[in-house]
Structure formats: C-alpha cells, structure tokens
Design a protein around this motif. Structure first.
Motif, short mmCIF file in Angstrom:
data_model
loop_
_atom_site.label_atom_id
_atom_site.label_comp_id
_atom_site.label_asym_id
_atom_site.label_seq_id
_atom_site.Cartn_x
_atom_site.Cartn_y
_atom_site.Cartn_z
N ARG A 152 7.53 -7.81 2.44
CA ARG A 152 6.29 -7.00 2.07
C ARG A 152 5.26 -7.76 1.16
O ARG A 152 4.14 -7.66 1.33
CB ARG A 152 6.52 -5.65 1.34
CG ARG A 152 7.23 -4.73 2.26
CD ARG A 152 7.79 -3.43 1.96
NE ARG A 152 8.39 -2.51 2.70
CZ ARG A 152 9.56 -2.65 3.31
NH1 ARG A 152 10.23 -3.54 3.18
NH2 ARG A 152 9.86 -1.58 4.29
N ASN A 402 12.26 3.81 3.49
CA ASN A 402 11.03 4.10 2.77
C ASN A 402 11.04 5.64 2.29
O ASN A 402 11.54 6.37 2.75
CB ASN A 402 9.88 3.92 3.68
CG ASN A 402 9.37 2.46 3.65
OD1 ASN A 402 9.70 1.76 2.76
ND2 ASN A 402 8.46 2.38 4.52
N ASP A 410 3.30 0.26 3.31
CA ASP A 410 3.59 -0.20 4.64
C ASP A 410 2.31 -0.29 5.42
O ASP A 410 1.86 -1.08 6.24
CB ASP A 410 4.62 0.04 5.40
CG ASP A 410 6.17 -0.54 4.70
OD1 ASP A 410 5.70 -1.55 3.75
OD2 ASP A 410 7.30 -0.21 5.11
N LEU A 413 -0.47 -2.14 3.84
CA LEU A 413 -0.32 -3.47 3.93
C LEU A 413 -0.82 -3.97 5.49
O LEU A 413 -1.33 -5.06 5.86
CB LEU A 413 1.10 -4.02 3.91
CG LEU A 413 1.31 -3.77 2.31
CD1 LEU A 413 2.92 -3.97 2.19
CD2 LEU A 413 0.64 -5.19 1.63
#
Length: 475
Positions: A152, A402, A410, A413
């Motif tokens: 990530r 998560n 996420d 991103l």
C-alpha cells in the motif's frame, strides 16, 4: 460550513492575539478564527466555522490584550454545503495533482504521416505523491504485517523506534536493532522513511536518565545523540524531525538556552545535508484555539530556524491529530494557505481522528483537503494494523483484514493514482489523457504492422496544464 474573513487592527501591542467568534442567543459560541495583529497594521483574519446551529448570531472580536481597541473592516461570511466543498476539492485535486498530456503519433517512415487507430498503452511506474502510514517494531519478522504495509504505502514514520528513549533507554547503551531492521525493510520495498525524531522537547518523553542531568552533562549527551542517530541513518531517511514540538515545549531550551533548537538544526544539517529538516507540531491545522502553534507563531519560529542553517529549506510538519468532533475543514484550509505562503515543504505527518461514530467520514474530509491543497507535499497516517497499540484508529484487524478506515484508505489510494490503461488515437493520430503526477511508460503500437516504440514520461507540477509529446514510430 462557512468561510470567514475579516481585516482587523489593534490599537496597541506588537503581538496581539485577536479572535473572532459567532455567539448565539443561547449563549453558545463557535470560534471562527484567530490572527496575531501588530499595532498599526491591518491583518487578515481567515478561518471558518462548522456548526449545526440554525439561529441568529453575533460576530464578536476579542483581543488578548484587554486594553487594546480593535478595528474591523470587510467582514465576509460565505456559506458552503458539504457537497459544494467536496466539488471544490475535486476541482483542486484535478488542477494540482494531475496534468493532461497530448500525444501526437506519426509514422517516421512515411513522411511523418499521422497514425490514426494506433494503440497506446500507459503504465504507471512510480507515483510521485508520497502517501504513507506509521510503522512499529511489530513489523519485524512478521510476514503478514510486511505484506499488508508494502502493498500500500510508499513512505513511513516509525512510531517510537527512532526516538531517543527507544534508542538509548540506558545511558551509554544504544540499541538500533529494531530501527535498522525497519529501515532495511523499507528500503528493500521502495518505501521512504521520515526520521522521527532526533529530540523531543517535552520533559515527559525524555529517556529517564536524561531528566536529572546537569546542563553540561545534558549538552554532552545531546551532542552524542544527534551525532549518533543522524550519522547512522544519513542518506537513509528523507527528512528529520529535529526538535519535535518545540512550540509547545522547551525542555532543552530551559536547560541549555534559547538557541538550542537553532543549534540542533544547524548540527543536523551539517551531518545530513541531503535530508529536509522539519519542525513538527500539533494544533496548527486542527484547531485555532491553541495560541502556541497558531500558523503565525509557527512561521515565526520557522524563519528563526531557517536562518540558522544558511537558508536551507525547513520542512513544515503538521501532525494533524483531530478530535472526535467534526473537523473545521475551512480553518484547515486557511491554515494551510498561511503555511504554503512560506514556499517551504508542507507535510501532514501524523494524521488521525479520535474514535467517534463518524470517524471514517471525518478522516476522508481531512485527507481530501490535504491532498487538494497545493502546498502539501506528503501525507502520513498515524495509524496501522491492530497488532500495533497506541493508535486512535486502526486500518486492519488482527488478521490484517481491513477495518472501515482501511477500506477508505485503499479507496483513496486507488482514486489518486492513474491505473494502467490502453487507448486508441483518433483519425488524426491524437490522444489526450489526464494523469496523476508520476513516472509512466508509454508504449505505442502501429495499427497495421504491430511494430512499437516506448518512451518514459514524467508527469509533474512543473509541466503546463496541457503538455504535448510527439512520438514517431519506426516500422
């Protein structure tokens, strides 16, 4: 939410703190903004309010110096809905973080004939904007943690592992085992490291043995500390928080004199000239009620320190620890405007939100505002998986699945990067595409011969809003 602006002037006092607030008929008051005004000079008070109150209100101005008169001019209150503010954020993100490239594709072996129908494949090699998360020693030899993190994030700040009390818990016995491992892990996965921190100006966070040292002993210990940690990781970190929270605290200044911070930054610069040296403070963008770290006080300290290192850039670290209440995004923007006017690099260094039913919603508002602001050059979350302790918010549970906060991160991103994609030029051999800042590999395939050519393209904020590239294919 309302954007609030007013010009104010104080009749006396060189550094008079003037606060504006909305006072409702119920007696409740909401602070709108604060500015430090000098006698005889008009100062722009910028801020805003976030309030669910629907009632008449008086705007009041208060000076810290109660004997000073306040002059007020050009008061402006501009209301916004959350939808309007979000739309403006999206527009700013597109303008600040993206560029449009115009590709002109032609056949080099046919007198430069344009190639309609050519296939263009654009692959992201490296994203420019550093978005990251803190990391703890629990990542050492933990494959699940390592996979979760490295998939990530491109930048990190260690939770405790570069702090003096962790590196030298007993005088004369240094231990860098965890930080060595973590830096090696980060480098092997292309993750940049912020050096947090060389010193912490808070008495409560000194190694226990430091607190009782005499001034001469402390000076020698501090000199050994900065030489040890900065020399050890010179070239291995992108920045150093040299004297953490030196607007709120002054442990070293009280012991060693008012010039301690300036001398520490000078020494760090001599030891690691490739790293950006940061101040790092809280309550500058979070809340305008803390006089110690008001944007103007921050900037004043910034210039003092910058002068001590020969004009080398001093980074602006804004911790961004937000409370459980709705964040005042309007105030956050005005504070970032002030910090950005210095032209120094601005980072949100320790972003988190205290637990509340709207924690994820508030976090998204904060992150979008930071990413949309042109002065912000990086964002680091003060968070991690549940295996780490001491965080107000976690991004993954004990099995590294998560949490809702992790889902948000996420999603952002993915939203804030240009995914690999395939396009086709129009009949004139033209293609326009908007891309987030980053390094890209562009492959062009001839529509009839399948011959191809490749080039590397760097998309950054130095390019004009629309940049043209001419690509010739040799069959």
């Amino acid at each position: 939410m309302e954007d609030f602006r007013s010009w104010v002037q104080a009749s006396e006092g060189s550094d008079n703190i003037i606060t504006a607030a909305f006072r409702y008929s119920s007696g409740a008051a909401t602070q709108a903004g604060t500015v430090i005004a000098k006698q005889g000079c008009w100062s722009l008070l910028k801020g805003g309010i976030v309030s669910n109150v629907t009632a008449p209100a008086h705007i009041i101005f208060k000076a810290k110096n109660s004997s000073a008169q306040i002059w007020v001019d050009n008061v402006s209150v501009q209301p916004f809905t959350e939808e309007q503010w979000r739309s403006h954020q999206d527009q700013r993100i597109s303008m600040v973080r993206k560029r449009t490239i115009r590709l002109n594709i032609s056949d080099a072996n046919d007198n430069g004939k344009t190639l309609g129908g050519a296939k263009v494949i654009i692959n992201l090699v490296k994203q420019h904007f550093p978005f990251g998360c803190s990391m703890s020693k629990n990542i050492v030899n933990n494959q699940a943690y390592q996979s979760w993190f490295s998939s990530r994030f491109r930048v990190t700040t260690f939770q405790n592992e570069l702090k003096w009390y962790d590196n030298e818990p007993t005088q004369g016995k240094e231990n860098y085992a965890n930080s060595d491992y973590m830096i090696n892990f980060a480098h092997s996965h292309g993750i940049s490291v912020r050096g947090h921190n060389v010193f912490w100006d808070n008495f409560n966070f000194q190694p226990y043995w430091v607190k009782g040292l005499s001034p001469d002993q402390l000076r020698a210990a501090a000199d050994k500390r900065i030489n040890s940690v900065v020399s050890r990781y010179r070239g291995g970190v992108i920045s150093w928080d040299v004297v953490n929270e030196n607007l709120h605290f002054r442990f070293f200044e009280d012991k060693l004199g008012n010039d301690f911070s300036k001398s520490a930054y000078w020494k760090a610069h001599q030891l690691d000239k490739g790293a950006t040296l940061f101040m790092n403070e809280y309550n500058t963008v979070e809340d305008g009620r803390d006089p110690a770290s008001l944007p103007q006080n921050y900037v004043k300290k910034l210039w003092e320190i910058q002068g001590s290192v020969g004009g080398a850039p001093i980074g602006i670290g804004l911790q961004s620890h937000f409370s459980q209440f709705q964040p005042n995004i309007v105030y956050m923007r005005s504070a970032l405007d002030t910090m950005g006017a210095t032209k120094m690099p601005v980072w949100l260094t320790e972003v988190d939100v205290k637990p509340n039913p709207n924690q994820v919603k508030y976090l998204e508002q904060i992150l979008r505002e930071g990413f949309a602001h042109p002065a912000v050059q990086g964002i680091v979350l003060w968070s991690g998986p549940a295996v780490d302790s001491g965080y107000f918010m976690t991004l993954a549970d004990n099995k590294f699945s998560n949490t809702p906060g992790g889902d948000l991160v996420d999603r952002l991103l993915k939203e804030w990067r240009s995914e690999d994609a395939e396009f086709t030029t129009d009949d004139n051999g033209l293609l326009e595409v908007s891309l987030f800042h980053g390094e890209y590999q562009v492959t062009v395939v001839h529509p009839t011969t399948n011959s191809s050519t490749m080039l590397s393209v760097d998309i950054n904020d130095k390019l004009p809003a629309k940049e043209s590239f001419h690509i010739h294919i040799h069959v």
